[in-house]
Design a protein around this motif. Structure first.
Motif, PDB file in Angstrom:
ATOM      1  N   LEU A 100       0.829  -1.209   0.000  1.00  0.00           N
ATOM      2  CA  LEU A 100       0.000   0.000   0.000  1.00  0.00           C
ATOM      3  C   LEU A 100       0.863   1.259   0.000  1.00  0.00           C
ATOM      4  CD1 LEU A 100      -2.802  -1.032   2.522  1.00  0.00           C
ATOM      5  CD2 LEU A 100      -3.075  -0.634   0.061  1.00  0.00           C
ATOM      6  N   LEU A 107      -3.694   3.394  -1.795  1.00  0.00           N
ATOM      7  CA  LEU A 107      -3.854   3.738  -0.383  1.00  0.00           C
ATOM      8  C   LEU A 107      -4.840   4.886  -0.217  1.00  0.00           C
ATOM      9  CD1 LEU A 107      -3.000   3.339   2.566  1.00  0.00           C
ATOM     10  CD2 LEU A 107      -1.042   4.851   2.122  1.00  0.00           C
ATOM     11  N   THR A 111      -8.433   4.799   1.765  1.00  0.00           N
ATOM     12  CA  THR A 111      -8.734   5.695   2.890  1.00  0.00           C
ATOM     13  C   THR A 111      -9.844   6.680   2.559  1.00  0.00           C
ATOM     14  OG1 THR A 111      -6.920   7.140   2.186  1.00  0.00           O
ATOM     15  CG2 THR A 111      -6.424   5.497   3.880  1.00  0.00           C
ATOM     16  N   HIS A 115     -11.736   3.948   5.209  1.00  0.00           N
ATOM     17  CA  HIS A 115     -11.055   2.720   5.646  1.00  0.00           C
ATOM     18  C   HIS A 115     -11.949   1.865   6.553  1.00  0.00           C
ATOM     19  CE1 HIS A 115      -9.757   5.826   8.627  1.00  0.00           C
ATOM     20  NE2 HIS A 115      -9.953   4.865   9.494  1.00  0.00           N
ATOM     21  N   CYS A 120     -11.506  -2.714   4.081  1.00  0.00           N
ATOM     22  CA  CYS A 120     -10.217  -3.327   4.398  1.00  0.00           C
ATOM     23  C   CYS A 120     -10.248  -4.828   4.150  1.00  0.00           C
ATOM     24  CB  CYS A 120      -9.828  -3.035   5.848  1.00  0.00           C
ATOM     25  SG  CYS A 120      -9.349  -1.315   6.143  1.00  0.00           S
ATOM     26  N   LEU A 214      -4.676   2.081   9.201  1.00  0.00           N
ATOM     27  CA  LEU A 214      -5.141   3.133   8.312  1.00  0.00           C
ATOM     28  C   LEU A 214      -5.751   4.301   9.078  1.00  0.00           C
ATOM     29  CD1 LEU A 214      -6.694   1.149   5.320  1.00  0.00           C
ATOM     30  CD2 LEU A 214      -4.455   2.241   5.478  1.00  0.00           C
TER      31      LEU A 214
END
Length: 257
Positions: A100, A107, A111, A115, A120, A214
């Motif tokens: 990530l 990423l 997010t 997240h 996830c 995260l």
């Protein structure tokens, strides 16, 4: 695992996984360390079995199905749980976080959705495909076979390259790209009779770890990444990550396995 034994346990677990490699690829001094780790783990399990409380599962295993003592089987089962149920999940979490950080667009995409645990959990599947903690697995041919024109006589041990299968361009468009929007599909946990018994637990642990990490906005630090020398298992030994402070703490921190 008692707090004062956790570092030693982690070192023993890494050595047990290293012991999965073909003997010819392990240096003599490393083989000695692996043997000592197995002895230490066996002694620790034995101590747990002797405790009056706190070892209910171990005691149930040690009694065996017929009620007879089964200490050797218990030690072997626990060693397997350590190698396959702990260290490989550590590899999944480390490999996944590194992937990530190497793909900031993915990423950011992850997010941006907050997240969530559901997001996830879906991301874990692509991380398993992209950089699985078990790269190859030995298998024994039960019958004479032919693999892509190569004869494989019965009894031959072959190594199935799970990591390569997960990057097969015939199965995955742009196989070398991390794409969290892919449909979940991979061989990271094996297949059929050899499917990993701990797959559900590994997914759960990795999802929980990723969700918490995260939430603290992980960023790379520029430190070099180092990997375990193991061949069958692939895991990171050192990955520095900059995190936002947890609630109630000030400043930022760098986390290392």
């Amino acid at each position: 695992m008692p707090e004062d034994l956790r570092d030693r346990f982690a070192q023993a677990a890494a050595l047990l996984v290293r012991g999965m490699d073909p003997p010819g690829l392990i240096a003599p001094d490393t083989r000695e360390r692996i043997a000592r780790a197995r002895v230490w783990l066996a002694r620790d399990i034995g101590a747990a079995l002797r405790r009056p409380a706190g070892a209910g599962i171990l005691r149930a295993l040690a009694r065996g199905a017929d009620g007879r003592p089964a200490r050797a089987e218990t030690v072997a089962t626990c060693a397997q749980l350590v190698a396959a149920g702990y260290e490989t999940t550590v590899g999944l979490i480390g490999n996944g976080m590194h992937a990530l950080l190497q793909h900031p667009d993915q990423l950011a995409w992850l997010t941006a959705g907050g997240h969530s645990e559901q997001a996830c959990a879906a991301a874990v599947e692509e991380l398993l495909r992209y950089d699985p903690p078990i790269q190859l697995a030995p298998r024994c041919a039960l019958v004479d076979a032919d693999i892509a024109g190569t004869p494989v006589p019965r009894g031959t041990v072959v190594f199935v390259l799970l990591g390569a299968a997960n990057r097969d361009p015939r199965a995955f468009p742009e196989p070398h790209r991390l794409r969290l929007d892919r449909q979940p599909r991979h061989l990271a946990f094996g297949l059929g009779a050899h499917y990993c018994l701990g797959a559900a637990l590994s997914r759960l642990e990795a999802t929980a770890a990723l969700t918490h990490l995260l939430a603290r906005r992980p960023r790379p630090t520029g430190h070099p990444v180092s990997y375990s020398p193991a061949r069958i298992a692939r895991s990171i030994q050192s990955l520095h990550v900059r995190l936002d402070p947890a609630e109630g703490h000030r400043g930022s921190v760098a986390a290392e396995r």
